[in-house]
Design a protein around this motif. Structure first.
Motif, PDB file in Angstrom:
ATOM      1  N   TRP A   7      99.775  29.131  10.542  1.00 53.52           N
ATOM      2  CA  TRP A   7      99.290  27.998  11.344  1.00 53.52           C
ATOM      3  C   TRP A   7      99.862  26.717  10.768  1.00 53.52           C
ATOM      4  O   TRP A   7      99.612  26.370   9.615  1.00 53.52           O
ATOM      5  N   HIS A   8     100.617  25.995  11.559  1.00 60.27           N
ATOM      6  CA  HIS A   8     101.243  24.759  11.105  1.00 60.27           C
ATOM      7  C   HIS A   8     100.448  23.565  11.645  1.00 60.27           C
ATOM      8  O   HIS A   8     100.834  22.931  12.624  1.00 60.27           O
ATOM      9  N   PHE A   9      99.328  23.296  10.994  1.00 61.65           N
ATOM     10  CA  PHE A   9      98.477  22.179  11.420  1.00 61.65           C
ATOM     11  C   PHE A   9      99.119  20.859  11.004  1.00 61.65           C
ATOM     12  O   PHE A   9      99.870  20.792  10.023  1.00 61.65           O
ATOM     13  N   ASP A  10      98.794  19.805  11.746  1.00 59.79           N
ATOM     14  CA  ASP A  10      99.357  18.499  11.403  1.00 59.79           C
ATOM     15  C   ASP A  10      98.383  17.704  10.538  1.00 59.79           C
ATOM     16  O   ASP A  10      97.213  18.056  10.390  1.00 59.79           O
ATOM     17  N   ALA A  11      98.874  16.634   9.963  1.00 49.42           N
ATOM     18  CA  ALA A  11      98.087  15.832   9.029  1.00 49.42           C
ATOM     19  C   ALA A  11      96.863  15.242   9.708  1.00 49.42           C
ATOM     20  O   ALA A  11      95.789  15.150   9.098  1.00 49.42           O
ATOM     21  N   ASP A  12      96.990  14.833  10.952  1.00 49.73           N
ATOM     22  CA  ASP A  12      95.865  14.224  11.653  1.00 49.73           C
ATOM     23  C   ASP A  12      94.723  15.212  11.835  1.00 49.73           C
ATOM     24  O   ASP A  12      93.548  14.848  11.693  1.00 49.73           O
ATOM     25  N   ALA A  13      95.055  16.456  12.156  1.00 50.86           N
ATOM     26  CA  ALA A  13      94.011  17.470  12.341  1.00 50.86           C
ATOM     27  C   ALA A  13      93.266  17.699  11.041  1.00 50.86           C
ATOM     28  O   ALA A  13      92.027  17.810  11.029  1.00 50.86           O
ATOM     29  N   PHE A  14      93.994  17.766   9.935  1.00 53.40           N
ATOM     30  CA  PHE A  14      93.325  17.970   8.652  1.00 53.40           C
ATOM     31  C   PHE A  14      92.463  16.774   8.284  1.00 53.40           C
ATOM     32  O   PHE A  14      91.293  16.938   7.888  1.00 53.40           O
ATOM     33  N   GLU A  15      92.999  15.574   8.398  1.00 46.52           N
ATOM     34  CA  GLU A  15      92.252  14.385   7.991  1.00 46.52           C
ATOM     35  C   GLU A  15      90.994  14.198   8.839  1.00 46.52           C
ATOM     36  O   GLU A  15      89.971  13.716   8.338  1.00 46.52           O
ATOM     37  N   GLN A  16      91.056  14.579  10.085  1.00 52.21           N
ATOM     38  CA  GLN A  16      89.882  14.474  10.948  1.00 52.21           C
ATOM     39  C   GLN A  16      88.730  15.301  10.402  1.00 52.21           C
ATOM     40  O   GLN A  16      87.580  14.862  10.371  1.00 52.21           O
ATOM     41  N   SER A  17      89.030  16.519   9.939  1.00 55.82           N
ATOM     42  CA  SER A  17      87.996  17.372   9.367  1.00 55.82           C
ATOM     43  C   SER A  17      87.649  16.975   7.940  1.00 55.82           C
ATOM     44  O   SER A  17      86.493  17.056   7.522  1.00 55.82           O
ATOM     45  N   ALA A  18      88.649  16.552   7.166  1.00 57.70           N
ATOM     46  CA  ALA A  18      88.416  16.208   5.764  1.00 57.70           C
ATOM     47  C   ALA A  18      87.416  15.070   5.613  1.00 57.70           C
ATOM     48  O   ALA A  18      86.723  14.978   4.589  1.00 57.70           O
ATOM     49  N   ALA A  19      87.312  14.211   6.626  1.00 56.68           N
ATOM     50  CA  ALA A  19      86.335  13.126   6.563  1.00 56.68           C
ATOM     51  C   ALA A  19      84.914  13.673   6.428  1.00 56.68           C
ATOM     52  O   ALA A  19      84.040  13.016   5.845  1.00 56.68           O
ATOM     53  N   SER A  20      84.671  14.876   6.937  1.00 50.73           N
ATOM     54  CA  SER A  20      83.336  15.472   6.865  1.00 50.73           C
ATOM     55  C   SER A  20      82.944  15.856   5.448  1.00 50.73           C
ATOM     56  O   SER A  20      81.761  16.033   5.153  1.00 50.73           O
ATOM     57  N   PHE A  21      83.928  16.002   4.568  1.00 48.26           N
ATOM     58  CA  PHE A  21      83.630  16.423   3.198  1.00 48.26           C
ATOM     59  C   PHE A  21      83.120  15.259   2.340  1.00 48.26           C
ATOM     60  O   PHE A  21      82.739  15.468   1.181  1.00 48.26           O
ATOM     61  N   ASP A  22      83.109  14.045   2.918  1.00 44.40           N
ATOM     62  CA  ASP A  22      82.567  12.894   2.199  1.00 44.40           C
ATOM     63  C   ASP A  22      81.048  12.816   2.294  1.00 44.40           C
ATOM     64  O   ASP A  22      80.438  11.893   1.759  1.00 44.40           O
ATOM     65  N   ASN A  23      80.448  13.780   2.982  1.00 49.31           N
ATOM     66  CA  ASN A  23      78.990  13.871   3.054  1.00 49.31           C
ATOM     67  C   ASN A  23      78.412  13.874   1.633  1.00 49.31           C
ATOM     68  O   ASN A  23      78.910  14.574   0.757  1.00 49.31           O
ATOM     69  N   PRO A  24      77.342  13.102   1.377  1.00 54.28           N
ATOM     70  CA  PRO A  24      76.804  13.013   0.016  1.00 54.28           C
ATOM     71  C   PRO A  24      76.266  14.325  -0.537  1.00 54.28           C
ATOM     72  O   PRO A  24      76.109  14.467  -1.759  1.00 54.28           O
ATOM     73  N   ASP A  25      75.997  15.296   0.330  1.00 54.50           N
ATOM     74  CA  ASP A  25      75.453  16.578  -0.120  1.00 54.50           C
ATOM     75  C   ASP A  25      76.502  17.687  -0.152  1.00 54.50           C
ATOM     76  O   ASP A  25      76.182  18.828  -0.513  1.00 54.50           O
ATOM     77  N   PHE A  26      77.735  17.365   0.203  1.00 52.03           N
ATOM     78  CA  PHE A  26      78.773  18.391   0.326  1.00 52.03           C
ATOM     79  C   PHE A  26      78.954  19.183  -0.964  1.00 52.03           C
ATOM     80  O   PHE A  26      78.912  20.420  -0.963  1.00 52.03           O
ATOM     81  N   VAL A  27      79.134  18.506  -2.067  1.00 50.21           N
ATOM     82  CA  VAL A  27      79.404  19.198  -3.327  1.00 50.21           C
ATOM     83  C   VAL A  27      78.221  20.059  -3.741  1.00 50.21           C
ATOM     84  O   VAL A  27      78.383  21.230  -4.109  1.00 50.21           O
ATOM     85  N   ASP A  28      77.017  19.515  -3.674  1.00 48.66           N
ATOM     86  CA  ASP A  28      75.837  20.290  -4.072  1.00 48.66           C
ATOM     87  C   ASP A  28      75.684  21.551  -3.228  1.00 48.66           C
ATOM     88  O   ASP A  28      75.401  22.636  -3.757  1.00 48.66           O
ATOM     89  N   VAL A  29      75.852  21.423  -1.923  1.00 52.34           N
ATOM     90  CA  VAL A  29      75.668  22.567  -1.028  1.00 52.34           C
ATOM     91  C   VAL A  29      76.748  23.620  -1.258  1.00 52.34           C
ATOM     92  O   VAL A  29      76.461  24.826  -1.326  1.00 52.34           O
TER      93      VAL A  29
END
Length: 296
Positions: free
Chosen positions: A181-203
């Motif tokens: 799967w050759h995803f583009d940078a925009d597709a990844f960055e769109q989802s990566a923003a969700s990992f900034d959730n304050p509980d992401f690491v703990d969960v």
């Protein structure tokens, strides 16, 4: 995007299609987010489905209602969140589709509350309910190597790595888990923003430690975990979609998990597809959801 209080969470979710369409809930995995279903939901919304696509606990704008709630990532918590979402949205029955963490939540609800499920699409794994009691049994060396990130997260070094380099780790997993799967940078960055959730690491850290019995779960989910320990069967109509090129959980040639399904059951291995099935081949995933609707 909409929000609803459901159980211990305020869940952020997308809602598309007709309000009186067939309720269809689409659940993402790690390390992805609700945008994995953008194209799937668009296709289904135009063909009589009401698509609910939530951000799981620890992702996007989903938040815990109380600072006192344990930031658990255990399987029972994911299943409980899905049931709470259905209850809060007054959804009596739904078609469930998911992969990775989201597939686990869908399998749990399908197994334990089949009266609430019209059908199930399980992608990236077949019977996606963890056997925690058997987690101490080693797998094949090549599978252990593919699971490196899970053992990494068992350490303080791994926790710091996830805190400091969550985007880099996620990008590496996207690449190695879906090599075709050759995803583009925009597709990844769109989802990566969700990992900034304050509980992401703990969960995330709790999820990968709990599944091996390294840490205890949230006592609130102990009764549910006890039911899952019995490896309950799934009786609802089910279609399993497995990517032939899945770089983390490649499908075995022999279907050893069919025994867990007591209702109508179809298993398909998809050539040139990796782990993120709905985002890689949205037409195929949406087609399976429509097929389930017809089976029902």
């Amino acid at each position: 995007m909409k929000h609803v209080s459901a159980g211990v969470l305020n869940i952020a979710y997308y809602d598309s299609g007709s309000a009186d369409g067939v309720a269809t809930i689409l659940l993402h995995g790690f390390p992805y987010d609700a945008h994995a279903y953008d194209e799937v939901a668009a296709r289904l919304a135009g063909s009589g489905h009401r698509c609910i696509v939530p951000f799981l606990r620890g992702y996007g704008q989903t938040r815990f209602l109380s600072s006192n709630t344990m930031r658990s990532g255990e399987q029972a918590a994911l299943g409980a969140d899905l049931l709470a979402l259905m209850d809060s949205l007054s959804i009596e029955k739904a078609i469930l589709g998911g992969y990775d963490w989201g597939g686990r939540a869908a399998c749990i609800v399908a197994a334990l509350r089949p009266e609430r499920v019209l059908g199930l699409v399980s992608a990236g794994a077949t019977y996606n309910i963890q056997d925690i009691a058997g987690a101490a049994n080693p797998g094949s060396p090549d599978q252990e190597a593919r699971d490196w990130y899970q053992y990494y997260f068992h350490t303080d070094r791994g926790r710091k790595g996830l805190e400091q380099k969550r985007s880099e780790i996620a990008r590496l997993l996207w690449q190695t888990w879906s090599p075709s799967w050759h995803f583009d940078a925009d597709a990844f960055e769109q989802s990566a923003a969700s990992f900034d959730n304050p509980d992401f690491v703990d969960v995330v850290i709790h999820s990968y430690r709990h599944r091996y019995g390294v840490v205890p779960g949230d006592p609130a989910y102990a009764p549910l975990e006890a039911l899952l320990a019995k490896q309950p069967p799934i009786s609802v109509p089910t279609i399993v979609l497995l990517g032939a090129d899945d770089g983390v959980d490649p499908p075995p040639s022999q279907d050893e998990e069919a025994k867990h399904f007591t209702g109508p059951y179809i298993r398909r291995v998809l050539p040139r597809v990796g782990h993120n099935v709905p985002q890689e081949v949205p037409t195929v995933f949406a087609g399976a959801m429509r097929e389930l609707r017809e089976m029902g």
